[in-house]
Structures are given as structure tokens and as C-alpha cells.
Design an enzyme around this catalytic site. Structure first.
Site, short mmCIF file in Angstrom:
data_model
loop_
_atom_site.label_atom_id
_atom_site.label_comp_id
_atom_site.label_asym_id
_atom_site.label_seq_id
_atom_site.Cartn_x
_atom_site.Cartn_y
_atom_site.Cartn_z
N LYS A 278 0.88 -1.04 0.05
CA LYS A 278 -0.14 -0.03 -0.03
C LYS A 278 0.74 1.13 0.02
CE LYS A 278 -4.11 0.49 0.79
NZ LYS A 278 -5.18 0.78 -0.47
N ASN B 187 -3.06 4.18 -4.04
CA ASN B 187 -4.20 4.83 -3.68
C ASN B 187 -4.86 6.23 -4.23
OD1 ASN B 187 -5.17 3.84 -0.25
ND2 ASN B 187 -6.10 3.33 -2.28
N HIS C 180 -10.22 -7.18 -4.07
CA HIS C 180 -10.00 -6.06 -3.14
C HIS C 180 -10.35 -6.44 -1.74
CE1 HIS C 180 -11.63 -2.34 -1.00
NE2 HIS C 180 -10.46 -1.81 -1.16
#
Lengths: 427, 427
Positions: free
Chosen positions: B198, B228, B325
Site C-alpha cells: 500500500k 491509492n 480488493h
């Protein structure tokens, strides 16, 4: 465990049944219509059934693929699909590269869908029997207690050219007046609330006159005309002016998505198809061409009941309505059509069915009933109908004796008129 | 008949569980993550379960909709969907016009999907229990015996700012070296074969250096980076030159389909998303923009298990790959994710899961096991896990006491750094 039951045997039986001298764009129905009956038997002796096309190429594909089911659980639909696809598309699976024969006008993708659909329907019949649930409950449950069908009218002759058996009860229909008589008889017997005419047969003027006569005889019934892509774009545009206010939808007047897209600019009635959107590739292209607004689904060639449910979700996403297409069929197909139609919320148009044109049956109890034009959604386990072995044997014998192995409406028409061209679009 | 069993009671219980100080584009995880636990009880005393978002708006939507299930068969998924949709979209059904509150950034359509998904998962758990079949068998059967997940790495602090409880076992990770240590620990404990970081947290240079360090430490593992949507288009394009040869896919570097479509012209790694294609409308638009090639599905907001299967078929039609996800979740969600992933042939990427970041559980038997990075597909009836009542009570008590009702990663970050802007894209 129920999921340890496996498939032990698959039987594919071609059948033939009497069919009327119905006229269409390609020519005329032969005196015998063909279907394949699929029986899938499990290790615990249950038999799941399905009905599909009977042409030689499909029959061969089914027979070449049938062993792929052996050893599978009736719940292993995804595995079955993968096996059939791998076999039909050589290279995907090197170990079973089956080469399927192809019917004229079809292609590899559609043959895979046809085989998958037939096997899936039989396997879901087994699932339902094993679980004590109707098939529609395995598709999310019925959203309607009965499925409405439409009166499917045909121009027709009184009898077949070589009179292989006694003429049917419907008589001749080659004029607007006779079409109205046919509609009145069919509506009286079945209670249909919507009416569809198979066109593309005679001069468009006569067909438009037939629609006007139907409107006069049935002032409020939704009406549909299907010229089977036998009209040019210019003819379709000209006809739209007279049909726009008559039609619930205008089905495949002219060939191809490009023609339909152009036509859409010149008519108010929504365009429907079972001809220019018959695969996912064509569906995707239609999202760009915006040719048609209503898709006539058909689980027999869209890859099965679950694929048809998924197709319905795609129709919702792409702002398309959904109706249902049919070919000459018996009660096994009618029941499968009824289960899947019951489980699709956005299938809001009355479905097509050729069922009134058939006289024979392969199922126990004989011909299925319509009430006010609808078929009651079965609540008994599985598909809800079973094969009558003596009838299967009789119809198989008819197949062996009739001499037809591939539907050939054009060849049949040339028996009446050797000069019949078969060009398309003809008008 | 099994389809005469009906739903008698629905219980919605919000829970909170410890969550690590994980950094992301929005800010940092709070010390407590929220979920809603759904229990659907039948007239024959079975209980089906599901897990979904715990934010106040979703919790309220679930509670306002829960009575819509009463009297339905657990097989009536289509009827349930229709009832929820009618309630959430006032005007469709005049008799139950519920107005749902909306979470920031979400919209009415997604709230309907979230509620439908939670109810469907619990109803399918019931179906499976009643039929003696695992849920995946109700979705066409597992096409793989276990579902591979990926190591989901996060930049993180060693402990939460106000130290509400003892620090987790993972330590700090704010450098490439620490990320490699985290990856090595996670891979050693879970056996993951794919690795996702991430990103969108630190300067892109540091994040690219982290990916290079991961490649060095794991020479053959598929690697993914997910900034993101916190990188500008220019930053994303520049980074692509360094990432192209490292990444299995490049997930949501920059916001919006238009940005992603432009980026796609400048990078070789395929673009993936769970941000710019999160609804059917966006899916349809992506078919035109061709922004992303890989969709990270998530049954929690795509409308459920069946909708995710249908979405997978659409991905196949539109030449898109499929991954999965996740959000912070416990074992009930993990099992549902595993069932649906097992039944989707074209879900060929290892799925995301936050599971390693959670320490607590709400199910009997405690935390679920991974073997070589995969979760074994359950073969027991239904979902395959049950609620441990004492744990549900404990985690509900934590919910009541933690004081959090809506996830707020930005607000939490401002406790560390009052000047934290929260602008996006930040780099």
C-alpha cells in the site's frame, strides 16, 4: 455428502417431431423438426434432462463432449464449462483437443455455448432433484409466479408439399385476414396477451396490412413484427412510418448492427434482436453502435441458464430490455425457459415460444398447459418434467426414418418453387 | 419443502477490533476497526451469517432494511434484492420509501449494493446449510481447491499515538529495509507467493525504492504497488519508467478514469483499480475509456456473491482481468471471499486480504489458517464458519466502548500531525 454424487452416464438422443409448413425469411419449415434430448445420469441413479438443437453438427458436438461430464459432480458447473471450452477451443487444453463440426453460419464460440447450455440445464435439473428445489430457486428464486408467453404467428400453407401426414389444425395463413383468424384461434386456446408475427415472408405491404388487421382485432395487445432481417434498410425505414405506432418492438427488420443502428435514427418503436446480438462480442459491439434496445435472450445458445441470468444483468447495465427467443421445441425446453425467465427481474416482455405449433411431446403427462398465456413456474424439484421413455423412443424412431439431419428451410422451399432465390434481404 | 422455510429474525451487531497503525493515502488506521455482523435466523432455527462495513451509515442502512427479509425464503435472493432496491430508491416502491444515510464519498447505488451483499451472503450461508452444500457449490462449484491471497504490506508506525493497548508484533515500517523485513515475516508466517504494498504514503522515490528492495529480496514473486490515487498523472508516468519491469500490476496510482487512461499510454505494466471502477456505471464507462485492464472486485460493495460472479463474466467479455480488493475484516468475510473467488475461473490474481493485520476473531475456533499463502475452500455446508457468541459479545462491547462510529483515517493522522493536509493527489 450430496457433492460426492458423480455423473456416470450421458445419453444423447436425436428426435424428430411433426412441424407445420411455417413460412419464414429462409423458406419454409420441413415436415419434421429436430431436437437433441440430453440425459445425464448420476451414481445414485438420478437422471437430469435437457433439450437442445438437433442438427448434425450440434449432435456431433454433444456426443464428442459427453464423456467430459463423467466423474463430475452435478454441482461442478464451472468445471464442466472449463472442460467443454478447453475441448472446443484447441490449444486451451492440450490434452483434449476435440474439433467440433460447425453448422452453417455458426462459429466455434456458439457451439461451445450450445453444448455448455445443454449440459448445464441437465445438471441443474439434477441439482434441483437432489436438493428438493425447483431450478428457479437455484437461480435466486422466482420473481413472478408464472411466465407470460406471446402468440407466435406464422404465415403458413395449409399442408406440406408432399403431405407426409394429415394437415395440421391451423389451416392456411397467407393474408391479413387469415393471420387474424390464426391469432384469434391461438389466443382463444392459450390465452396469450401479446402477439408476434414472423414476417420477412411476403411483400412488406401485406405484412404491414397484417399488423394493422391484428391491431384492429386486438386493440390493446402488445404487437411485434419480426421480418427476420429480410428487409433492406430503406424498406425498414419506410415501413417504420406505418409500424411505429403499432409495435411494442420492431424485431430484426434489417440485417446487421450497422443497419439497425441507422434504422434506429428513423423510427420510434424500439428495435429488438436475436440476430445481430447473439454473442458477447456482438453484445459489446452493440454497446458502441447502440443498434438495439431489446435483446431476445435464449439460454440454448447464450451458454445456459446462469449465463442468461448474467446476460440479464448486463442488459440492465447497458440500458437494454430483455425478451426471449425460441425455436421449434418441446416441453423440456419450455420448462427450462420458464425457470430462467422466472428468475430474471428485468425480463419484462412476454417470451416467444413455438410450442403451440407442436403436437407431439417427449415428456410424461403429454403437452404442458398455458393459463392466460402463461406457464406456471414449477415448484417441484428440478426442472419439473420427466421423459416418457416410450415417447422418446417413438420420436427417435421418427428421427431415424425422416431422413433429415440438418434443418434446411431453403431446400424445402425449393420443393415448392425451384426458382426461390434465398437472397437476403429479399425486400 | 425446503423452500417453505422462512426468515424469522435478523440481527445486526456492530463490532470493533484492534487494528494496527497502518499508513495510507488518507492518513492512518485508527486503533479500532469497525464491522457489522449480520445474523439471519430461519423458522427452523438455522442462523446464516455475514460480515460487512461497520460505519454508521451502513449500520443504519442494514438496520432500516433488516425487516424486509422477514417472511422470505432464504432462496428468495431475487425478491430480497428487489425489496432492498425498492426501499433504497424511493419512488420505485411507494410503500417502503426508506431514506438511507450515506457515508462520505459513497452514493445511493453503492449503499443498496452493500446491504444486498450482506443479506445475500447470510442467505446463501443458510441455503448451503439447508442443502448440505458449501456456498461455492451454489455458485457453480470451485474451480480451484484453495484460493491464493497476497501479502498486503503497509507502511506503519510501531504503535498508535495514544497507546490504547500493547503494540502489535509487526514493528515500525517506514523505510524500504523495514518493508522487506515486514514482507519476510508475513511470507514466513503465511506463505504468500504474491506481494502488494500500500503506497501513496511517502515520497514516491521511497516507495519505488521499497519495490526495488522487495524485488531484490523476492526475485520471482509477483509485486504490486497501490498508491491509492495519491500520485499526480505526471508523477505516475515518471514512476512507471522505474516500475514497469517490477510490477505484476500498477494499482490506482492516479485518480480517475481519464488520468488512468492517459497513464496507460505511458506504461507497460497493466493498470488495476478498485477506485475508478466501483459501479456498473463506471464499468460501462471504462469500456470506452479503456483506463484499466484489471478490476479488483469486492463482493461487499459490488452487490454480493452472485453479482461478483456476473461481474467476472463481464470482465471476460470486456477483456479485463480480475483480482480482489479487501478492507480490514475478520474470518466471516474471508470465508465469503474464498467461496466466491473459488467459483470464478478468471479470477487469476492472488486476492488482497487485511487478515494478517487482525489479531482478534468473531468465529468459533479462532483465527483461520493459511497454507502456502492460500485458504482452503470449505467443503462443509454453507459458509463453513460460525459465530462464537462470547467473541461477538466481546467485540460488540469494544464497539460500544471505543467511541468510533465512522472510520476516519484523516482525523487520526491529524492527531500525529495537526498540519496533515489530506489533499489528494499529494505527490
Amino acid at each position: 455428502m450430496k457433492n460426492q454424487v458423480t455423473i456416470k452416464q450421458v445419453r444423447i438422443t436425436p428426435i424428430a417431431f411433426r412441424d407445420g409448413p411455417l413460412l419464414n425469411a429462409a423458406g419454409i419449415h420441413e415436415p419434421w423438426a429436430l431436437r437433441s434430448i440430453v440425459e445425464v445420469e448420476t451414481s445414485d441413479q438420478r437422471v437430469g434432462i435437457a433439450e437442445t438443437y438437433g442438427d448434425a453438427s450440434v449432435l456431433r458436438a454433444l456426443r464428442e463432449a459427453q464423456d467430459l461430464l463423467l466423474g463430475l459432480s452435478p454441482f461442478a458447473l464451472n468445471a464442466m464449462e472449463a472442460r467443454v471450452r478447453a475441448a472446443i477451443q484447441p490449444g486451451v487444453s492440450a490434452d483434449r483437443p476435440i474439433q467440433f463440426g460447425l453448422a452453417t453460419g455458426s462459429h466455434v464460440t456458439k457451439n461451445a455455448e450450445k453444448v455448455i447450455s445443454a449440459f448445464e440445464a441437465a445438471m441443474m435439473d439434477l441439482q434441483g432433484q437432489m436438493l428438493g428445489m425447483p431450478i428457479c430457486d437455484l437461480l435466486g428464486g422466482a420473481v413472478r409466479p408464472e411466465v407470460p408467453y406471446s402468440a407466435y404467428l406464422f404465415y403458413k400453407f395449409a399442408e406440406h408439399i408432399d403431405r407426409p401426414y394429415a394437415p395440421d389444425a391451423w389451416g392456411e395463413a397467407v393474408s391479413p385476414e387469415q393471420i387474424v383468424v390464426q391469432a384469434q384461434k391461438m389466443v382463444a386456446e392459450y390465452g396469450f396477451q401479446s402477439i408476434k408475427l414472423k414476417g420477412g415472408v411476403f411483400d412488406p405491404k401485406l405484412e404491414i396490412a397484417s399488423m394493422k388487421a391484428l391491431r384492429k382485432a386486438f386493440p390493446t395487445a402488445p404487437l411485434r413484427l419480426d421480418p427476420n432481417a429480410n428487409w433492406s434498410l430503406a424498406t425498414s425505414i419506410a415501413a417504420a412510418q406505418e409500424l411505429d405506432d403499432l409495435l411494442e418492438y420492431y424485431e430484426d427488420p434489417t440485417p446487421g448492427q450497422e443497419g439497425m443502428a441507422e434504422l434506429a435514427k428513423h423510427c420510434r418503436a424500439p428495435l429488438a434482436t436475436n440476430m445481430c446480438v447473439t454473442s458477447m462480442e456482438e453484445f459489446k459491439r452493440n454497446a458502441t453502435t447502440h443498434a438495439v434496445k431489446i435483446l431476445l435472450s435464449d439460454h440454448h445458445y447464450w451458454g445456459g441458464l446462469r449465463a442468461t441470468v448474467a446476460l440479464a444483468r448486463m442488459c440492465a447495465v447497458f440500458d437494454m430490455g430483455m425478451s426471449m427467443h425460441s425455436n421449434s421445441h418441446l416441453g423440456i425446453s419450455l420448462m427450462a425457459m420458464t425457470h430462467v425467465a422466472a428468475a430474471i427481474p428485468n425480463l419484462t416482455y412476454a417470451c416467444d415460444t413455438h410450442y403451440p405449433w407442436q403436437e407431439e411431446e417427449v415428456i410424461k403427462g403429454g403437452r404442458l398447459a398455458f393459463v392466460e398465456g402463461s406457464v406456471k413456474v414449477p415448484t417441484t424439484p428440478g426442472l419439473g418434467v420427466e421423459i416418457a421413455p416410450s415417447q422418446l423412443q417413438k420420436l427417435h424412431q421418427q428421427y431415424l426414418e425422416c431422413g433429415i439431419q440438418n434443418r434446411d428451410d431453403l431446400g424445402q422451399m425449393r420443393k415448392y418453387n425451384p426458382a426461390f432465390g434465398g437472397t437476403n434481404p429479399r425486400y
